[in-house]
Enzyme design. Structure first.
Site, PDB file in Angstrom:
ATOM      1  N   ARG A   7     -33.282  -7.449  20.592  1.00 19.22           N
ATOM      2  CA  ARG A   7     -33.444  -7.603  22.047  1.00 19.22           C
ATOM      3  C   ARG A   7     -32.475  -8.642  22.598  1.00 19.22           C
ATOM      4  O   ARG A   7     -31.966  -8.514  23.713  1.00 19.22           O
ATOM      5  CB  ARG A   7     -34.884  -8.008  22.375  1.00 19.22           C
ATOM      6  CG  ARG A   7     -35.916  -6.899  22.165  1.00 19.22           C
ATOM      7  CD  ARG A   7     -37.332  -7.455  22.157  1.00 19.22           C
ATOM      8  NE  ARG A   7     -37.591  -8.306  23.306  1.00 19.22           N
ATOM      9  CZ  ARG A   7     -38.416  -9.370  23.287  1.00 19.22           C
ATOM     10  NH1 ARG A   7     -39.040  -9.708  22.191  1.00 19.22           N
ATOM     11  NH2 ARG A   7     -38.608 -10.065  24.382  1.00 19.22           N
ATOM     12  N   LYS A  30     -47.537 -13.052  16.514  1.00 19.94           N
ATOM     13  CA  LYS A  30     -47.463 -14.259  15.690  1.00 19.94           C
ATOM     14  C   LYS A  30     -48.774 -15.032  15.712  1.00 19.94           C
ATOM     15  O   LYS A  30     -49.227 -15.559  14.691  1.00 19.94           O
ATOM     16  CB  LYS A  30     -46.302 -15.139  16.150  1.00 19.94           C
ATOM     17  CG  LYS A  30     -44.930 -14.532  15.856  1.00 19.94           C
ATOM     18  CD  LYS A  30     -43.811 -15.495  16.127  1.00 19.94           C
ATOM     19  CE  LYS A  30     -43.466 -15.595  17.590  1.00 19.94           C
ATOM     20  NZ  LYS A  30     -42.702 -14.445  18.088  1.00 19.94           N
ATOM     21  N   ASP A  57     -41.283  -8.269  14.175  1.00 21.05           N
ATOM     22  CA  ASP A  57     -40.979  -9.015  15.395  1.00 21.05           C
ATOM     23  C   ASP A  57     -39.664  -9.759  15.264  1.00 21.05           C
ATOM     24  O   ASP A  57     -38.869  -9.805  16.204  1.00 21.05           O
ATOM     25  CB  ASP A  57     -42.117  -9.992  15.713  1.00 21.05           C
ATOM     26  CG  ASP A  57     -41.776 -10.891  16.888  1.00 21.05           C
ATOM     27  OD1 ASP A  57     -41.512 -10.359  17.975  1.00 21.05           O
ATOM     28  OD2 ASP A  57     -41.727 -12.128  16.704  1.00 21.05           O
ATOM     29  N   SER A  73     -44.623  -9.789  21.159  1.00 24.96           N
ATOM     30  CA  SER A  73     -43.943 -10.707  20.238  1.00 24.96           C
ATOM     31  C   SER A  73     -44.768 -11.980  20.054  1.00 24.96           C
ATOM     32  O   SER A  73     -45.052 -12.397  18.922  1.00 24.96           O
ATOM     33  CB  SER A  73     -42.554 -11.048  20.781  1.00 24.96           C
ATOM     34  OG  SER A  73     -41.934 -12.042  20.000  1.00 24.96           O
ATOM     35  N   HIS A 116     -51.087 -21.750  22.333  1.00 24.71           N
ATOM     36  CA  HIS A 116     -49.652 -21.460  22.333  1.00 24.71           C
ATOM     37  C   HIS A 116     -49.078 -21.772  23.709  1.00 24.71           C
ATOM     38  O   HIS A 116     -49.638 -21.394  24.740  1.00 24.71           O
ATOM     39  CB  HIS A 116     -49.390 -19.988  22.024  1.00 24.71           C
ATOM     40  CG  HIS A 116     -47.933 -19.621  22.139  1.00 24.71           C
ATOM     41  ND1 HIS A 116     -47.012 -19.914  21.158  1.00 24.71           N
ATOM     42  CD2 HIS A 116     -47.239 -19.025  23.148  1.00 24.71           C
ATOM     43  CE1 HIS A 116     -45.815 -19.503  21.546  1.00 24.71           C
ATOM     44  NE2 HIS A 116     -45.926 -18.966  22.739  1.00 24.71           N
TER      45      HIS A 116
END
Length: 437
Positions: A168, A187, A161, A183, A82
């Protein structure tokens, strides 16, 4: 259990228990706890922080709020990568076939980009015939047979999320390390990875502009991953200027192919090796990071990484001939040079501003409904630290119109030339379960 008591508890700096965090996430997901109370809690977390156990509990509660993807029918250790985002970030296009060529299964679920350029799926769709729609069975079969497949994100992953992030975004609590870390990691964990490698960007083109904040985020995510049973490592990398030379979907595919041939920009190769060696090590195909890196260099230089790329493209309906002839990729009709206005050295190339210039050309999405032009983009002819003469081209603009005055103006504002300059350090740090190296 009352939400007001939990808000007060965190406001006063106390730990929330596993059960309390689960109560909050379940209640909010199921609309039993209102936005205004979760907003108050998010602000309390923003100021009071969370410890590693709370962060891991929050992550897993969000994972459990929706579907999870079971990759157990895919053989081997599945390692996911990621990136926290950037400009010209072509690493997945290189890493997926490279790591697969090393024997590590890459079962990758990627998204589309909203912003400067397209996401990994958009870039892959620049390849004629390539399709990302595979059934769950086809996806598993491709990975078991060829060790690589990339599809779009599907299913109702981490609905908690999604709700919390939207909240947020309008309550000034986006910049909270525990909330960002949970968060992202929720995922990744819901997507079924056994191990996770993170590329945490820092600099003008990154979400975390400040390097110290990037280090904190990397450490937080690595701690969460390891705490919940996913071997996790991270690289902290520079995004003060774009990565590589290409910005734009077709252009980035072309650059990835050059890297898989053993060439390409030095910084792209360096970062792919830094991330790839972690993936290969966590995937159990090397006994050390050093051994993993040597294996990856060999695969780039002997053509096996490129062959795996061709196999990957063929398996998903694309034309593998693009690996030998990149002119088969979409081509913009106009190429316009941006000449330097003075002699000197490139001292600044502000990544996010250059990304915005690419988006104006049509390489990215301003809104979810925007249509991307896969052919357009920018090719940098200079990077920070490079010498330049007046009149020499700084950037080649690949456009669908000759009228690019607005783009040129944005590029001149983003690029600075000075009497002296040095290239920035690309890899700023490595974070493992044992801390930062």
């Amino acid at each position: 259990m009352r939400m007001v008591d939990l808000i007060e508890k965190k406001r006063d700096g106390h730990e929330l228990t596993t059960e309390e965090i689960r109560f909050i996430v379940e209640g909010y997901t199921n609309d039993k706890i209102p936005d205004y109370q979760v907003s108050a809690l998010a602000m309390a977390i923003f100021f009071q922080d969370m410890n590693d156990r709370e962060r891991a509990d929050l992550t897993m509660a969000m994972v459990e709020s929706g579907e999870t993807i079971d990759l157990s029918d895919i053989n081997g250790i599945k390692v996911d990568k990621h990136s926290t985002g950037g400009v010209g970030d072509t690493t997945t296009l290189v890493l997926a076939p490279l790591v697969a060529a090393a024997g590590v299964p890459v079962a990758k679920m990627s998204g589309r980009g909203l912003g400067h350029t397209g996401g990994t799926l958009d870039k892959l769709e620049a390849i004629p015939g390539f399709h990302i729609e595979l059934t769950r069975e086809e996806f598993a079969s491709r990975v078991n047979e060829s060790l690589i497949a990339v599809i779009g994100q599907s299913g109702n992953l981490t609905p908690a999320d999604k709700k919390l992030y939207a909240l947020r975004d309008v309550t000034a609590t986006v910049d909270s390390i525990p909330l960002i870390a949970s968060s992202i990691m929720s995922k990744k964990i819901a997507s079924g990875a056994d191990a996770i490698v993170l590329d945490v960007k820092t600099g003008a083109g990154a979400f975390m502009k400040d390097e110290e904040d990037a280090r904190k985020l990397a450490a937080a995510m690595v701690a969460i991953g390891n705490k919940v049973g996913r071997n996790t490592m991270a690289v902290i990398s520079d995004m003060s200027q774009p990565l590589g030379l290409a910005i734009g979907n077709s252009l980035e595919v072309q650059e990835a192919i050059e890297a898989l041939r053993g060439g390409g920009p030095d910084d792209l190769r360096e970062l792919c090796l830094a991330l790839g060696r972690q993936m290969v090590y966590l995937g159990g195909k090397a006994d050390s990071l050093e051994e993993a890196e040597e294996l990856l260099k060999e695969l780039l230089d002997n053509g096996k990484a490129l062959e795996k790329f061709k196999e990957f493209i063929r398996n998903q309906g694309g034309d593998p001939a693009v690996a030998d002839d990149t002119s088969l990729l979409p081509q913009a009709p106009y190429r316009i040079e941006l000449p330097a206005r003075e002699d000197g050295f490139v001292s600044r190339m502000t990544a996010d501003a250059i990304g915005t210039a690419a988006m104006v050309l049509g390489a990215g999405r301003a809104t979810k409904d925007s249509v991307i032009d896969l052919s357009v983009g920018l090719m940098l002819n200079k990077k920070v630290g490079d010498a330049v003469k007046k009149g020499e081209s700084l950037v080649t603009i690949h456009a669908n119109t000759e009228d690019v005055a607005d783009v040129m103006e944005k590029l001149y504002a983003a690029i600075e030339i000075a009497p002296q300059a040095e290239a920035p350090l690309l890899v700023r740090g490595i974070v493992t379960g044992n801390g930062e190296q």
